[in-house]
Scaffold this motif. Sequence first.
Motif, short mmCIF file in Angstrom:
data_model
loop_
_atom_site.label_atom_id
_atom_site.label_comp_id
_atom_site.label_asym_id
_atom_site.label_seq_id
_atom_site.Cartn_x
_atom_site.Cartn_y
_atom_site.Cartn_z
N MET A 205 0.82 -1.21 0.00
CA MET A 205 0.00 0.00 0.00
C MET A 205 0.85 1.26 0.00
O MET A 205 0.35 2.36 0.26
N VAL A 208 -0.16 4.60 -1.79
CA VAL A 208 -1.12 5.53 -1.21
C VAL A 208 -0.40 6.77 -0.67
O VAL A 208 -0.97 7.87 -0.65
N THR A 215 -3.74 16.05 0.04
CA THR A 215 -4.89 15.86 0.92
C THR A 215 -5.76 17.11 0.98
O THR A 215 -5.26 18.23 1.05
N TYR A 248 -8.71 7.83 0.46
CA TYR A 248 -8.41 7.32 1.79
C TYR A 248 -8.52 8.48 2.77
O TYR A 248 -8.34 9.64 2.41
N ASP A 249 -8.79 8.15 4.05
CA ASP A 249 -8.98 9.22 5.02
C ASP A 249 -7.69 9.60 5.72
O ASP A 249 -7.62 10.65 6.35
N SER A 250 -6.68 8.76 5.65
CA SER A 250 -5.42 9.06 6.33
C SER A 250 -4.33 8.19 5.75
O SER A 250 -4.54 7.03 5.41
N ILE A 254 -4.54 4.26 6.50
CA ILE A 254 -4.83 3.78 5.14
C ILE A 254 -6.24 3.20 5.07
O ILE A 254 -6.46 2.06 4.66
N LYS A 255 -7.21 3.98 5.53
CA LYS A 255 -8.60 3.54 5.52
C LYS A 255 -9.29 4.05 4.25
O LYS A 255 -9.34 5.24 4.00
N GLN A 256 -9.82 3.12 3.47
CA GLN A 256 -10.50 3.49 2.23
C GLN A 256 -11.87 4.07 2.55
O GLN A 256 -12.63 3.51 3.34
N LYS A 260 -13.67 2.37 -5.26
CA LYS A 260 -12.69 2.66 -6.30
C LYS A 260 -13.37 2.77 -7.67
O LYS A 260 -14.32 2.07 -7.96
#
Length: 417
Positions: A205, A208, A215, A248-250, A254-256, A260
Amino acid sequence: MNASVINRFAKIVTSGSAKGRSRRLALTLPLAAVIATGAVGCTPDSTTNAAPTAAPTLSAPATTTAPSTPAPSAATSAPAAAPAATPTAETPAPAPSATTPATPAAKTPAAKTPVSVVKPGGGIEIRFDGLTPGQKIEAGGGTVAFSVTWTNTGTKRYDSVVPVVASQQYEGAACDFIAQTATGTIERKEGNTWKEFPLSQGTGMDYVMGGKSATFPLPSGASRTIQYRIHLDADNGPGTLPVEAAAYDSVTTIKQIANKKIIDTKVVDTHMPKVTVTGGPGALIVGKQAAQYTVKVSNPTKSAFRQVTPTISLPNVVDPKSGDYTKRFIEAADLVVEVQDHGQWRPVAVDHDCNDNLAINTDSLQRALPAGATTEYTFRIGVDKGWTTGNKFNLNFGATADQHRAATVKITPTVTG
């Protein structure tokens, strides 16, 4: 209050609730008069009749114009019975009595209002612009520009959306020992400059992390558009290249946070050399006899190749009868490869390629090749030791021309003792 009036009031309220806030019956205004004159002192149930909160996708409905001839109020007494008169063009039909349900007047159509992107239960939606399914991308060609838009269609605010765009696993990758990854770059526009990143996702990952510097917050109903461009290296073979956009939020968790969006593009190569092989397949006698092959490399394009080299590799060289498929029985030192050079045979070094296959070293075999021309290489390939008599292995013949890869030709010689 008159019972029939109360019943009509209940029916109209029920009908209006069932059909939604955006629709109003023409009888609403006469009923307001009923409430004003006959229902003074009545307190409606706040749960049933309270004004509903406006839905986020719709604006407030337009005010409905009252009919030109209002319906009689509840306070008006019913007229005395009289012989029914036949309506004529000059004599309009009598108004209905208070005990007779009035026929609803024609509804005044409400003005159309734009629908917002916000919807209950929504999230982040992703859209590509300038990159379409089946779109061709030239290996070794120019860059392909496009944009990606992230839209918050829900009611939740996102404070840190990490935008990510990268290619997925690619069937036409030159190297696929660990993962099938296309080679090339993807660039993201930041201000007036372009920031470059690896094109492919790889096996983890880490890709990402490339979105960290871009961001952005995304309130409910808001959108953010970012420009990108892709460049493919010349060694990518033809195939289907999936390009993915995600959110992703962070970059730490690495939270989707969005489904997609994937666009399947088509990689083409109009600068590939062409290879033909003559000779063989023949038999290789371990330690004694080699097999001979002539490899012809042609240039079918309209431009000269600056650097052409033939390729020979041995994929999956293991002994199928050994029972141990993790052991390699032929090492680089066991394989003997020679090339004919000005009437003389000279050895060619054997090493491993990016797929960990045994492969010849082509550094000494490079040539220029004009448009429409063909060049030849003649090889002898033998095995000194390390192979079981009676087994076969595959020889893959190919060529590169300014990094563009030709389609391979497979030859399977027999190995004897």
